[in-house]
Design a protein around this motif. Structure first.
Motif, short mmCIF file in Angstrom:
data_model
loop_
_atom_site.label_atom_id
_atom_site.label_comp_id
_atom_site.label_asym_id
_atom_site.label_seq_id
_atom_site.Cartn_x
_atom_site.Cartn_y
_atom_site.Cartn_z
N HIS A 94 0.61 -1.17 0.02
CA HIS A 94 -0.18 0.18 0.15
C HIS A 94 0.57 1.26 -0.18
CE1 HIS A 94 -3.62 -2.04 -0.31
NE2 HIS A 94 -3.89 -2.27 1.08
N LEU A 95 1.77 1.55 -0.79
CA LEU A 95 2.60 2.52 -1.25
C LEU A 95 1.65 3.26 -2.03
CD1 LEU A 95 6.12 1.20 -1.40
CD2 LEU A 95 5.08 2.13 0.49
N LEU A 96 1.91 4.70 -2.13
CA LEU A 96 0.83 5.37 -3.00
C LEU A 96 1.95 5.61 -4.53
CD1 LEU A 96 -0.59 8.34 -1.03
CD2 LEU A 96 -1.57 6.44 -2.02
N ASP A 97 1.30 5.15 -5.56
CA ASP A 97 1.75 5.09 -6.70
C ASP A 97 2.46 6.43 -7.48
OD1 ASP A 97 1.39 2.38 -6.58
OD2 ASP A 97 -0.50 2.43 -7.87
N GLU A 98 1.63 7.42 -6.91
CA GLU A 98 2.01 8.72 -7.74
C GLU A 98 3.35 9.56 -6.95
OE1 GLU A 98 -1.19 7.86 -6.95
OE2 GLU A 98 -1.58 7.62 -9.10
N LEU A 99 3.69 8.79 -5.75
CA LEU A 99 4.57 9.47 -4.79
C LEU A 99 5.90 8.59 -4.99
CD1 LEU A 99 2.75 10.30 -1.54
CD2 LEU A 99 2.68 11.41 -3.78
N THR A 100 6.88 9.52 -5.00
CA THR A 100 8.37 8.78 -4.65
C THR A 100 8.43 8.17 -3.39
OG1 THR A 100 9.21 10.75 -4.05
CG2 THR A 100 9.19 10.54 -6.36
N PHE A 139 9.81 5.79 -8.10
CA PHE A 139 8.52 5.56 -7.60
C PHE A 139 8.19 3.98 -7.32
CE2 PHE A 139 8.24 9.43 -10.16
CZ PHE A 139 7.17 10.08 -9.41
N ILE B 8 1.15 16.78 -6.25
CA ILE B 8 0.58 15.46 -6.53
C ILE B 8 -0.33 15.53 -7.50
CG2 ILE B 8 -0.68 13.54 -5.37
CD1 ILE B 8 0.68 14.42 -2.65
N ARG B 11 1.00 15.43 -10.89
CA ARG B 11 1.57 14.07 -11.47
C ARG B 11 0.28 13.06 -11.67
NH1 ARG B 11 5.53 12.61 -6.76
NH2 ARG B 11 7.07 14.39 -7.17
N TYR B 12 -0.53 13.18 -10.97
CA TYR B 12 -1.70 12.44 -11.23
C TYR B 12 -2.29 12.58 -12.62
CZ TYR B 12 -5.86 9.69 -10.31
OH TYR B 12 -6.99 8.64 -9.95
N LYS B 15 -0.32 11.17 -15.14
CA LYS B 15 -0.30 9.89 -14.96
C LYS B 15 -1.44 9.20 -15.84
CE LYS B 15 0.60 5.70 -12.30
NZ LYS B 15 -0.23 5.34 -11.01
N LYS B 315 -8.09 3.08 -2.71
CA LYS B 315 -7.14 2.53 -2.06
C LYS B 315 -6.11 3.61 -1.41
CE LYS B 315 -2.79 0.71 -3.12
NZ LYS B 315 -2.06 0.06 -4.18
N GLU B 316 -6.11 4.63 -2.46
CA GLU B 316 -4.96 5.87 -2.00
C GLU B 316 -5.59 6.45 -0.62
OE1 GLU B 316 -4.58 8.83 -5.05
OE2 GLU B 316 -4.04 10.40 -3.25
N ILE B 319 -4.92 4.50 2.27
CA ILE B 319 -3.72 4.39 2.89
C ILE B 319 -3.36 5.89 3.61
CG2 ILE B 319 -1.27 4.80 2.04
CD1 ILE B 319 -2.11 2.72 -0.30
N ARG B 320 -3.80 6.92 2.94
CA ARG B 320 -3.66 8.23 3.60
C ARG B 320 -4.39 8.15 4.96
NH1 ARG B 320 -1.57 12.07 0.57
NH2 ARG B 320 -1.33 11.64 -1.61
N LEU B 409 -9.10 -0.22 1.78
CA LEU B 409 -7.78 -1.00 1.28
C LEU B 409 -8.19 -2.18 0.94
CD1 LEU B 409 -5.68 0.21 4.37
CD2 LEU B 409 -5.33 0.44 1.90
#
Lengths: 220, 807
Positions: A94-100, A139, B8, B11-12, B15, B315-316, B319-320, B409
């Motif tokens: 569960h890492l955020l894909d958009e973040l390094t 990433f 962010i 980037r989103y 992507k 999911k994001e 996680i947050r 999640l």
């Protein structure tokens, strides 16, 4: 004592009947313990972990964390509490894909309102400690599974929590990567971090100091 | 933290290129359309605003038609202004205009024909707050034979010389006078309904010779003047109107004075004898509605796409939340993201608007500019856009931040939790709007086709009207003789089929058509209430225009200037309540008991197209210099070409009249120009409907791509269990078909109501046919199916093993 569960019951209503997810769980965890929770699928391992992590509520019973009563807290206070003391590690990272890597590590610190300069120092420490300085601008998709979980563990630890909750942390990893992560846990435990992990593997459970077995929501 | 959120979000966006493109593209098109239309609307609403305009009103005449007073004529009497001012202290001042459609100025060797100008009272500059660049505002129009020129006209005539104190000659309808320039005024802005290029002092009417004694006397008989008044601040206008009506200053029950605010003229006035073709509040309102529909459509799109997309981001959020994020922080992040998307779209939209403005101008026949100033004019609307941007971001933000972290999640957030009803509602709303716009487009096009295809009752093909101001030192009768010599000469040209002379022609302005009333019919009945319209023509006019006779025929040819012969049309008979037999070859009298003989009754023709009703007409015989109508011979013409023919006509004209201007007008083109506003409206309608459909399709496309992803597992399971390709397609498309069906049902009454209202503005209207509605529905359905099917097909063809392995 770090935490204590007393007579915890959790159920869902299904077709007019109560289906128990957790039944009469009593558990005391001292600081510095390394506990493994084991049991077959559907025995309530993850549910117990979520209750411990305050992500999920329960229907009956008491939960004391550091002498405070979790069951009496409002959501906002609960978030505050776990933000302060608990770190999570997941099977699928569960890492955020958009973040390094760097930004993934920084994220929990931002939510704790830690100042920029301090954040920088803490992330740098963590990168150093886990030996992933060279990966900080990558990433998640550019890392191997083991490396991703390393970042996951680093992220869980970054805010210096008292307790790490790990839900099958090696479930998606090969045996060599698993060993590395478990050795890391062992080392962290020796440094004083309390760890509770859910696992299927006897081998992984052996790293812990105590094992709890669950069956149909009950401790046996 | 905000900075981080922006990073962010960017980037989103990078992507998810497809998602970003659809989202930003749809919004940008919506915003660009909105900005363009609103600039146009702001322009239309900006007419006649000048220093003090809030207190300036125009007087006009209401005529009694049946039991009610209807606006009958924008022109008032020369006594209207002075009399009313003396009676009511709240009228501080008045200015009268005598309008010239064109005037020919002569200065040294320069002969210049100039459209639109007036004789005006000296009070002009104290009422119309437009700047006078040179000269004294109070004195410039005081003395007779003085003129104030617009700066452009002054430059055309005098170049770099100072025009003040110079003299020039003015020719109008062979009346000549000498004028001294006493001022130069700034060119009137585009958004003025009365755009004078020059103003001649009102006192000049006494020295010019255009008017006879009777006309010069203060009277309530001849309404040939536009009158504007300035009222005292805070005057109760309704009260003033009642007082004016009660005063009965014109001493007639058949008519009364009325007044209207100058700022309202452009959009709300469409009376006989308007000084210029005005805009239309209906059209502006329709376009405004379209602008808002398109904007709202693009927002709905945005909300729809981002809520669907939010499932992917569950999911994001989980996680947050696990990492300690609290709801306000997540809401803020989501809002930052939507603001970013919308700001990018706003930027692109403005650039897009700037780039397509020339095209848009072409489309609507305007000359609009997109500048900081025009953006400032539409600032309230831009504020609305910004407000909508925030609003459009709120729902997805609330939705996203509400996800339960453990469920999120585990990937357990499914479509149902994010409200399929809301999404259905959005799609249905979008398609209602689209179908209504389609109905509108089809109806507007149909109505214009209908107007253009209706028989006019006259034939304008290949007819050219020639006109020029002849400047000559010869006597009037000699000039007239030369004019008719020219007519005979060109009639001998091979490509000229026929020629005729008349004062005006179908599609020409109101200016050359007089309205009058008060007539004694052959049966002795005196009619003082019904207005009829009249102009002069020669006996050859009717034949050339293809007018047909109900009874009698054209005038007996004569070389007399005025043989007192007239013809009337069928509508004239109807309004006067007299039969053709009772009037032909009999005498009637009007204009101070002058006797006229009726030689014939002609079939009705549409002088002003089909927008208005048929007018009661009376045409008088008169030999004089007027429009020379030339019917070209199609066959003989092909060898030489139209331009060759015209240059030959001009060459011979210049030979006959060396010092003169020469102007030609094709009657059919000129006539079609009357529908220009409607045609522009129709084109604009079409283009914006297309854009709205495009936006709706974009949204549907984006939506399907995610529904397909979300239902991937379901599709896989169904296929494994034996569903065929068609079954899957049916499964995926049936929802859209249902939604569009619902939209269609809801769109019909809205479309019907709106178009019924629009048609009210036409005297002759086409039907609201059922097939228009059906076509709109089918078109919407087709667009939707085509949009959806590509992706549905892809999903249906996918190997179920791939989709099920993820488990």
């Amino acid at each position: 004592m770090l935490l204590e569960l007393k007579n915890i019951f959790k159920w869902v209503q299904s077709g007019g009947q109560r289906v128990f997810l957790l039944k009469d769980i009593n558990l005391q965890v001292q600081e510095g313990e390394f506990i493994s929770i084991m049991g077959p699928s559907g025995s309530g391992k993850s549910t117990l972990l979520h209750v411990l992590g305050m992500l999920d509520g329960f229907n009956e019973g008491e939960y004391h964390f550091l002498e405070g009563d979790v069951h009496g807290l409002k959501e906002k206070q609960r978030v505050k509490l776990y933000k302060e003391y608990i770190g999570f590690v997941f099977q699928s990272y569960h890492l955020l894909d958009e973040l390094t890597v760097y930004e993934n590590l920084e994220m929990p610190l931002i939510y704790k309102n830690i100042k920029g300069a301090e954040r920088k120092a803490m992330v740098a420490d963590s990168l150093d400690k886990f030996n992933i300085v060279g990966k900080k601008d990558l990433f998640p998709s550019q890392l191997s599974g083991g490396q991703q979980q390393l970042v996951g563990v680093a992220r869980a630890l970054i805010a210096n929590p008292k307790l790490i909750l790990a839900d099958e942390p090696t479930g998606n990893l090969n045996s060599q990567q698993s060993t590395e992560i478990m050795e890391l846990f062992q080392q962290l435990n020796q440094e004083g971090v309390t760890i509770i992990q859910v696992t299927h593997s006897e081998k992984n459970a052996a790293y812990g100091s105590r094992t709890i077995n669950l069956l149909d929501g009950r401790m046996i | 933290m905000i900075k981080l959120y922006f990073k962010i979000a960017l980037r989103y966006l990078f992507k998810n290129k497809m998602y970003s493109f659809i989202n930003i593209g749809g919004l940008a098109i919506g915003i660009a359309s909105f900005v363009l239309i609103m600039i146009y609307v702001a322009h239309e609403k900006s007419y006649d605003r000048f220093l003090g305009s809030e207190n300036v009103y125009r007087l006009y005449m209401d005529y009694l038609e049946g039991d009610t007073y209807e606006p009958g004529d924008v022109m008032t009497y020369n006594a209207s202004g002075p009399e009313l001012k003396s009676m009511f202290p709240e009228i501080e001042d008045f200015v009268r205009f005598y309008y010239f459609e064109r005037m020919t100025f002569v200065y040294d060797d320069l002969i210049l024909e100039q459209p639109i100008g007036s004789m005006a009272d000296a009070s002009y500059f104290s009422i119309f707050g437009y700047p006078l660049l040179k000269g004294a505002p109070e004195k410039a129009l005081e003395r007779p034979n003085t003129i104030v020129l617009s700066s452009t006209l002054a430059q055309k005539i005098f170049g770099i010389q100072d025009p003040i104190g110079k003299t020039l000659k003015a020719h109008w309808d062979s009346y000549e006078t000498v004028l001294t320039v006493t001022g130069v005024m700034a060119d009137l802005p585009h958004n003025a309904h009365y755009r004078n290029n020059y103003l001649i002092s009102f006192a000049t009417e006494k020295t010019w010779g255009i008017f006879n004694e009777q006309q010069l006397r203060m009277n309530f008989n001849m309404n040939n003047y536009y009158t504007y008044i300035r009222v005292a601040p805070n005057t109760d206008i309704d009260q003033l109107r009642q007082k004016i009506i009660a005063s009965d200053v014109e001493d007639s029950v058949d008519e009364r004075h009325n007044l209207e605010h100058i700022e309202k003229i452009h959009l709300y006035s469409d009376k006989p004898y308007e000084v210029s073709v005005n805009g239309s509040a209906t059209r502006v309102n329709f376009l405004t509605a379209i602008a808002f529909i398109i904007l709202v459509l693009s927002w709905l799109n945005y909300i729809n796409l981002s809520t669907t997309k939010s499932l992917e981001r569950a999911k994001e959020i989980g996680i947050r939340k696990v990492s300690g994020a609290q709801r306000p922080q997540l809401i803020l992040q989501s809002l930052v993201e939507s603001t970013l998307i919308n700001l990018i779209a706003l930027g692109i939209g403005l650039v897009l608007a700037y780039l397509i403005l020339p095209l848009f101008n072409n489309l609507i026949g305007q000359d609009l500019l997109l500048t900081a100033n025009s953006l400032n004019d539409i600032f309230p609307y831009l504020a609305f856009v910004l407000f909508g941007i925030v609003l459009a971001g709120v729902y997805p933000a609330l939705l996203l931040s509400s996800y339960n972290p453990t469920k999120a999640l585990k990937g357990k957030i499914q479509t149902q939790t994010s409200g399929p009803n809301l999404r259905k509602g959005l799609i249905v709303t979008q398609f209602i709007a689209t179908i209504v716009l389609l109905i509108g487009t089809l109806m507007v096009t149909k109505q214009i086709k209908y107007l253009q295809s209706r028989p006019l009752g006259t034939n304008l093909n290949q007819v050219v009207a020639l006109k020029g101001e002849i400047i000559s030192t010869q006597s009037d009768s000699l000039v007239t003789q030369s004019f008719y010599t020219y007519k005979e000469e060109i009639e001998r040209l091979s490509f000229v089929e026929n020629t005729a002379v008349s004062q005006t022609y179908p599609g020409d302005s109101f200016d050359n058509l007089s309205s009058t009333k008060g007539i004694t019919l052959p049966n002795g009945i005196k009619n003082t209430t019904d207005i009829f319209y009249t102009y002069q023509a020669q006996s050859d006019y009717f034949d050339l225009m293809g007018l047909e006779w109900v009874a009698g025929g054209t005038f007996t040819p004569t070389t007399q200037d005025n043989s007192k012969q007239v013809v009337v049309n069928e509508t004239f008979l109807k309004e006067m309540g007299i039969s053709a037999e009772a009037i032909v070859h009999k005498n009637l009298s009007f204009w101070g008991n002058q006797e006229w003989v009726v030689t014939g009754v002609f079939k009705d023709y549409h002088h002003f197209g089909h927008k208005g009703k048929l007018l009661p007409m009376l045409i008088r015989q008169r030999r004089g210099i007027s429009n020379l109508l030339v019917k070209l011979d199609q066959k003989a013409l092909s060898a030489q070409g139209v331009s060759g023919a015209l240059s030959q006509l001009e060459a011979q004209w210049k030979e006959q009249f060396p010092k003169s201007t020469f102007k030609y007008t094709f009657l059919d083109q000129n006539f079609q120009a009357q529908y220009q506003a409607e045609r522009n409206f129709s084109t604009a309608f079409q283009v914006f409907t297309f854009l709205a459909i495009f936006i709706a399709a974009l949204g549907l496309f984006g939506l399907t791509s995610y529904t397909v992803v979300l239902r991937k597992k379901e599709i896989g399971v169904r296929k494994v269990n034996g569903a065929s390709l068609l079954d899957i397609l049916h499964l995926l498309n049936i929802d859209f078909v249902k939604w569009i069906g619902l939209s269609f049902v809801l769109a019909i009454p809205i479309g019907w109501f709106a178009m019924d209202r629009w048609l009210q503005g036409f005297a002759y209207k086409t039907e609201l046919s059922w097939w228009v509605f059906a076509l709109a529905g089918i078109a919407a359905l087709l667009v939707a199916l085509i949009t959806v099917s590509g992706q549905s097909l892809q999903a249906a063809l996918a190997n179920p093993v791939d989709s099920l392995r993820d488990e």
